[in-house]
Write a protein that holds these residues in place. Structure first.
Motif, PDB file in Angstrom:
ATOM      1  N   GLY A 234      32.936  12.073 -18.376  1.00 31.37           N
ATOM      2  CA  GLY A 234      33.437  12.533 -17.095  1.00 31.37           C
ATOM      3  C   GLY A 234      33.165  13.988 -16.793  1.00 31.37           C
ATOM      4  O   GLY A 234      33.724  14.548 -15.851  1.00 31.37           O
ATOM      5  N   ASN A 235      32.281  14.646 -17.585  1.00 32.61           N
ATOM      6  CA  ASN A 235      31.867  16.012 -17.282  1.00 32.61           C
ATOM      7  C   ASN A 235      30.751  15.980 -16.244  1.00 32.61           C
ATOM      8  O   ASN A 235      29.821  15.172 -16.339  1.00 32.61           O
ATOM      9  CB  ASN A 235      31.370  16.719 -18.544  1.00 32.61           C
ATOM     10  N   LEU A 236      30.830  16.867 -15.255  1.00 34.18           N
ATOM     11  CA  LEU A 236      29.830  16.934 -14.194  1.00 34.18           C
ATOM     12  C   LEU A 236      28.854  18.064 -14.493  1.00 34.18           C
ATOM     13  O   LEU A 236      29.258  19.212 -14.676  1.00 34.18           O
ATOM     14  CB  LEU A 236      30.511  17.178 -12.845  1.00 34.18           C
ATOM     15  N   PHE A 237      27.555  17.729 -14.543  1.00 32.43           N
ATOM     16  CA  PHE A 237      26.512  18.716 -14.809  1.00 32.43           C
ATOM     17  C   PHE A 237      25.827  19.079 -13.496  1.00 32.43           C
ATOM     18  O   PHE A 237      25.496  18.208 -12.700  1.00 32.43           O
ATOM     19  CB  PHE A 237      25.503  18.171 -15.820  1.00 32.43           C
ATOM     20  N   VAL A 238      25.604  20.392 -13.302  1.00 29.83           N
ATOM     21  CA  VAL A 238      25.100  20.913 -12.038  1.00 29.83           C
ATOM     22  C   VAL A 238      23.913  21.832 -12.316  1.00 29.83           C
ATOM     23  O   VAL A 238      24.015  22.758 -13.139  1.00 29.83           O
ATOM     24  CB  VAL A 238      26.185  21.707 -11.276  1.00 29.83           C
ATOM     25  N   THR A 239      22.787  21.605 -11.641  1.00 34.49           N
ATOM     26  CA  THR A 239      21.678  22.547 -11.741  1.00 34.49           C
ATOM     27  C   THR A 239      21.902  23.688 -10.745  1.00 34.49           C
ATOM     28  O   THR A 239      22.193  23.457  -9.579  1.00 34.49           O
ATOM     29  CB  THR A 239      20.331  21.871 -11.441  1.00 34.49           C
ATOM     30  N   ALA A 240      21.786  24.916 -11.236  1.00 35.76           N
ATOM     31  CA  ALA A 240      21.991  26.106 -10.404  1.00 35.76           C
ATOM     32  C   ALA A 240      20.615  26.712 -10.089  1.00 35.76           C
ATOM     33  O   ALA A 240      19.971  27.305 -10.962  1.00 35.76           O
ATOM     34  CB  ALA A 240      22.880  27.112 -11.109  1.00 35.76           C
ATOM     35  N   HIS A 241      20.195  26.586  -8.866  1.00 29.46           N
ATOM     36  CA  HIS A 241      18.867  27.023  -8.442  1.00 29.46           C
ATOM     37  C   HIS A 241      18.666  28.532  -8.633  1.00 29.46           C
ATOM     38  O   HIS A 241      17.614  28.983  -9.100  1.00 29.46           O
ATOM     39  CB  HIS A 241      18.657  26.640  -6.974  1.00 29.46           C
TER      40      HIS A 241
ATOM     41  N   VAL B 238      34.492   7.650 -16.190  1.00 34.74           N
ATOM     42  CA  VAL B 238      35.914   7.809 -15.933  1.00 34.74           C
ATOM     43  C   VAL B 238      36.445   8.912 -16.844  1.00 34.74           C
ATOM     44  O   VAL B 238      36.109   8.974 -18.013  1.00 34.74           O
ATOM     45  CB  VAL B 238      36.670   6.479 -16.168  1.00 34.74           C
ATOM     46  N   SER B 239      37.220   9.776 -16.273  1.00 37.57           N
ATOM     47  CA  SER B 239      37.778  10.867 -17.061  1.00 37.57           C
ATOM     48  C   SER B 239      38.810  10.339 -18.039  1.00 37.57           C
ATOM     49  O   SER B 239      39.592   9.456 -17.704  1.00 37.57           O
ATOM     50  CB  SER B 239      38.436  11.893 -16.139  1.00 37.57           C
ATOM     51  N   PRO B 240      38.841  10.860 -19.268  1.00 43.86           N
ATOM     52  CA  PRO B 240      39.820  10.378 -20.251  1.00 43.86           C
ATOM     53  C   PRO B 240      41.254  10.653 -19.803  1.00 43.86           C
ATOM     54  O   PRO B 240      41.517  11.577 -19.057  1.00 43.86           O
ATOM     55  CB  PRO B 240      39.471  11.190 -21.501  1.00 43.86           C
ATOM     56  N   ALA B 241      42.151   9.828 -20.291  1.00 44.27           N
ATOM     57  CA  ALA B 241      43.593  10.034 -20.099  1.00 44.27           C
ATOM     58  C   ALA B 241      43.970  10.144 -18.643  1.00 44.27           C
ATOM     59  O   ALA B 241      44.660  11.058 -18.225  1.00 44.27           O
ATOM     60  CB  ALA B 241      44.056  11.281 -20.846  1.00 44.27           C
ATOM     61  N   SER B 242      43.490   9.200 -17.801  1.00 42.07           N
ATOM     62  CA  SER B 242      43.866   9.163 -16.402  1.00 42.07           C
ATOM     63  C   SER B 242      44.538   7.837 -16.114  1.00 42.07           C
ATOM     64  O   SER B 242      44.180   6.812 -16.677  1.00 42.07           O
ATOM     65  CB  SER B 242      42.634   9.324 -15.515  1.00 42.07           C
TER      66      SER B 242
ATOM     67  N   LEU C 118      24.443  14.327  -4.359  1.00 41.76           N
ATOM     68  CA  LEU C 118      25.700  13.610  -4.505  1.00 41.76           C
ATOM     69  C   LEU C 118      25.786  13.000  -5.899  1.00 41.76           C
ATOM     70  O   LEU C 118      24.766  12.684  -6.518  1.00 41.76           O
ATOM     71  CB  LEU C 118      25.807  12.481  -3.467  1.00 41.76           C
ATOM     72  N   ALA C 119      27.008  12.829  -6.384  1.00 39.15           N
ATOM     73  CA  ALA C 119      27.269  12.085  -7.616  1.00 39.15           C
ATOM     74  C   ALA C 119      28.571  11.326  -7.420  1.00 39.15           C
ATOM     75  O   ALA C 119      29.383  11.681  -6.560  1.00 39.15           O
ATOM     76  CB  ALA C 119      27.365  13.012  -8.824  1.00 39.15           C
ATOM     77  N   ILE C 120      28.774  10.290  -8.223  1.00 37.44           N
ATOM     78  CA  ILE C 120      29.974   9.467  -8.077  1.00 37.44           C
ATOM     79  C   ILE C 120      30.563   9.209  -9.451  1.00 37.44           C
ATOM     80  O   ILE C 120      29.838   8.987 -10.426  1.00 37.44           O
ATOM     81  CB  ILE C 120      29.638   8.142  -7.354  1.00 37.44           C
ATOM     82  N   ASP C 121      31.887   9.276  -9.547  1.00 39.59           N
ATOM     83  CA  ASP C 121      32.527   8.962 -10.819  1.00 39.59           C
ATOM     84  C   ASP C 121      32.967   7.506 -10.830  1.00 39.59           C
ATOM     85  O   ASP C 121      32.788   6.768  -9.852  1.00 39.59           O
ATOM     86  CB  ASP C 121      33.678   9.925 -11.123  1.00 39.59           C
ATOM     87  N   GLY C 122      33.534   7.068 -11.949  1.00 43.25           N
ATOM     88  CA  GLY C 122      33.877   5.668 -12.116  1.00 43.25           C
ATOM     89  C   GLY C 122      35.002   5.193 -11.229  1.00 43.25           C
ATOM     90  O   GLY C 122      35.228   3.996 -11.116  1.00 43.25           O
ATOM     91  N   ARG C 123      35.718   6.091 -10.599  1.00 47.98           N
ATOM     92  CA  ARG C 123      36.793   5.707  -9.689  1.00 47.98           C
ATOM     93  C   ARG C 123      36.346   5.748  -8.232  1.00 47.98           C
ATOM     94  O   ARG C 123      37.156   5.629  -7.328  1.00 47.98           O
ATOM     95  CB  ARG C 123      38.003   6.618  -9.917  1.00 47.98           C
ATOM     96  N   GLY C 124      35.064   5.951  -8.017  1.00 48.78           N
ATOM     97  CA  GLY C 124      34.539   5.937  -6.662  1.00 48.78           C
ATOM     98  C   GLY C 124      34.681   7.241  -5.915  1.00 48.78           C
ATOM     99  O   GLY C 124      34.423   7.299  -4.707  1.00 48.78           O
ATOM    100  N   ASN C 125      35.076   8.331  -6.589  1.00 55.65           N
ATOM    101  CA  ASN C 125      35.134   9.628  -5.936  1.00 55.65           C
ATOM    102  C   ASN C 125      33.713  10.185  -5.809  1.00 55.65           C
ATOM    103  O   ASN C 125      32.921  10.122  -6.746  1.00 55.65           O
ATOM    104  CB  ASN C 125      35.995  10.601  -6.733  1.00 55.65           C
ATOM    105  N   ILE C 126      33.412  10.751  -4.645  1.00 60.08           N
ATOM    106  CA  ILE C 126      32.086  11.301  -4.358  1.00 60.08           C
ATOM    107  C   ILE C 126      32.134  12.815  -4.543  1.00 60.08           C
ATOM    108  O   ILE C 126      33.067  13.483  -4.073  1.00 60.08           O
ATOM    109  CB  ILE C 126      31.648  10.982  -2.913  1.00 60.08           C
ATOM    110  N   TYR C 127      31.121  13.365  -5.214  1.00 59.41           N
ATOM    111  CA  TYR C 127      31.012  14.811  -5.419  1.00 59.41           C
ATOM    112  C   TYR C 127      29.750  15.300  -4.721  1.00 59.41           C
ATOM    113  O   TYR C 127      28.689  14.696  -4.842  1.00 59.41           O
ATOM    114  CB  TYR C 127      30.964  15.139  -6.913  1.00 59.41           C
ATOM    115  N   GLU C 128      29.880  16.431  -3.998  1.00 59.83           N
ATOM    116  CA  GLU C 128      28.765  16.963  -3.207  1.00 59.83           C
ATOM    117  C   GLU C 128      28.446  18.388  -3.623  1.00 59.83           C
ATOM    118  O   GLU C 128      29.348  19.229  -3.715  1.00 59.83           O
ATOM    119  CB  GLU C 128      29.113  16.932  -1.713  1.00 59.83           C
TER     120      GLU C 128
END
Length: 549
Positions: free
Chosen positions: A147-154, A269-273, A99-109
């Protein structure tokens, strides 16, 4: 200048608005085999936080210290509130890994089974951020300051970068079973290169170096307070830490770490939102517990320059024409240490003079274009590290009257590395011209809209931990647009048309309290808090930013 803020803050030692925040030394560790979540302080002392989970593999905390746990075994995300309530936040997932979370409280799975990245708003609405099969077995997630999301690809030994608009690129390749990932305050990326028995460090420009060797690491977490990398070493069932040079130290024994997280997280937080850009509150400032109290949080991984103003005499002049103004307002800014002890950061009586030095600060404050118009009014310009702060507005020599307290972000644009997250004001709510009036700006002007929750609390303040005497018994809230037209109003929060959309953690504690859940276009808005049937007392007005739709 552009101004922004968001609410709910404060320090238990001063304003006592919310439970005390966790500190970065609180490390949350998911036991993949034991089904437990343990919390470790900086000395390695353990507390069991949760048990009975089904192969927990990811854990994050939001800014309010709610804990979210991804369980690979049953395909769920479980939410634990600060009051200990447990609920299923999401279900029917396919092999959730992290899981990861951005500055607006959105959860990414990271959905390992489907190869997708799913996004969940704070109230649980699910959407697809990266489509299925776009990333071959995503395992680890981490945000950078932009605000870029980095993901490890197994499956293919890469780290993918997903921009805020969903564009996917390959950041680095040639790894062997990358698992955990963490990002420091300078956007260096740390990756557990598992089958190569090492942790690598990759600069923002993509230059790779070996950070640590001879470790079969799984989960990673970065401690922004001490610039240390924590790693689950699954070869010997332990958690170890590395300083900035890569020197390893033993931390604790732990049976197969599934996920690591510090709380609260360094939000991004993503820019320009569209977000909350400013809030100011006009209220009657009395003495004792009835002074004006503002709590706010600087959230992110960078310092934030702000100005805090306390106005009184200028409110008597056009266009305000407010009667009974506070003749000589004073400000004090507070924070707290790790033990909750109050720390006075700064004070100000008359804005042209710095209280700490006795020297003029007129030029610095005038450079913000927000200098008060009366010499007796107060202002504090500070660059603040991430954390919780409280500003107290009172009258010199116990003076009383109508006043305005404000917090402005001095950045010229929405910051990608830190922002003002949450603000609330507590004070006395009278009648007529002396009700509590909160102004809020949503922007930038050309970008989207923002979903917010506005609350007016009273009866809750009578209870622990607040214990306020004379709380407003039955608050009412009205929301007006920039033209003064009434957009919405509420007396008892459960009667509002959108009450079912208010997140559980933000639902008022008393049925007589008021709340509005609304999605607002960019512009200026006013929230007016009064007492039902002309009642008076101490009240709390808050605006919470939830998300950009």
């Amino acid at each position: 200048p552009v101004m922004k803020t968001i609410i709910i803050a404060a320090l238990s030692a001063v304003a006592m608005m919310i439970p005390s925040q966790a500190i970065y030394a609180d490390l949350y560790a998911a036991g993949e085999f034991t089904g437990e979540i343990n919390v470790f302080d900086s000395a390695g002392n353990a507390t069991t936080f949760a048990t009975g989970l089904s192969t927990p593999t990811g854990v994050v905390l939001d800014a309010a210290n709610n804990v979210y746990v991804a369980s690979n075994g049953d395909g769920t995300i479980t939410k634990f509130t600060t009051t200990g309530e447990e609920s299923v936040f999401a279900s029917a997932l396919s092999g959730p890994q992290a899981l990861a979370i951005d500055g607006r409280g959105n959860i990414y799975e990271a959905d390992g089974g489907s190869g997708a990245i799913f996004k969940f708003t704070p109230d649980g609405a699910q959407s697809t951020f990266a489509p299925p099969l776009s990333i071959p077995i995503p395992i680890g997630l981490a945000f950078d300051s932009a605000g870029n999301l980095f993901v490890t690809a197994h499956a293919d030994g890469t780290v993918r970068e997903i921009a805020p608009d969903g564009t996917i690129t390959t950041f680095i390749s040639g790894l062997n079973n990358p698992i955990g990932i963490a990002i420091d305050g300078s956007d260096n990326v740390f990756v557990a290169d598992n089958f190569n028995d090492r942790i690598v460090k990759i600069t923002p420009a993509g230059v790779l170096s070996v950070f640590a060797s001879n470790i079969r690491a799984g989960a990673l977490a970065f401690d922004t307070q001490d610039n240390e990398v924590y790693a689950g070493d699954n070869s010997d069932n332990s958690i170890v830490l590395f300083d900035s040079t890569g020197t390893e130290s033993a931390f604790v024994s732990f049976d197969h770490v599934g996920g690591l997280a510090f709380g609260p997280p360094p939000g991004t937080v993503s820019p320009a939102s569209a977000t909350l850009r400013n809030i100011s509150t006009r209220l009657e400032v009395l003495t004792g517990n009835n002074v004006g109290i503002v709590g706010f949080i600087v959230q992110g991984n960078a310092a934030k320059k702000v100005i805090i103003r306390g106005l009184g005499p200028s409110l008597a002049d056009p266009p305000f024409n407010v009667p009974g103004v506070l003749a000589n307002p004073t400000l004090s800014l507070h924070t707290s240490d790790d033990q909750g002890n109050d720390i006075v950061v700064a004070t100000n009586d008359n804005w042209k003079i710095n209280d700490a030095t006795g020297q003029s600060e007129q030029a610095e404050i005038e450079a913000t274009n927000l200098a008060p118009s009366n010499d007796l009014e107060s202002a504090i310009v500070m660059t603040l590290d991430p954390g919780a702060y409280t500003a107290i507005l009172s009258g010199k020599d116990n003076g009383t009257g109508n006043a305005l307290v404000e917090v402005y972000d001095l950045d010229e644009a929405v910051s990608s590395s830190s922002f003002l997250a949450n603000i609330s004001t507590r004070g006395f709510v009278d009648t007529g011209d002396m009700v509590m009036i909160g102004g809020v700006i949503i922007g930038p002007d050309t970008d989207g809209s923002a979903t917010v929750v506005l609350r007016a609390l009273g009866p809750t303040l009578s209870n622990p931990p607040f214990n306020i005497t004379g709380a407003l018994n039955d608050p009412v809230i009205e929301l007006h647009d920039g033209n003064g037209d009434t957009i919405a109003q509420n007396d008892d929060w459960q009667q509002d048309s959108e009450s079912d959309q208010i997140p559980e953690s933000l639902q008022p504690g008393d049925a007589k309290e008021s709340a509005l859940h609304r999605t607002l276009a960019p512009g200026a808005y006013t929230a007016i808090v009064s007492g039902s049937n002309g009642t008076t007392g101490v009240g709390l007005v808050e605006v919470y930013y939830l998300s950009t739709p």
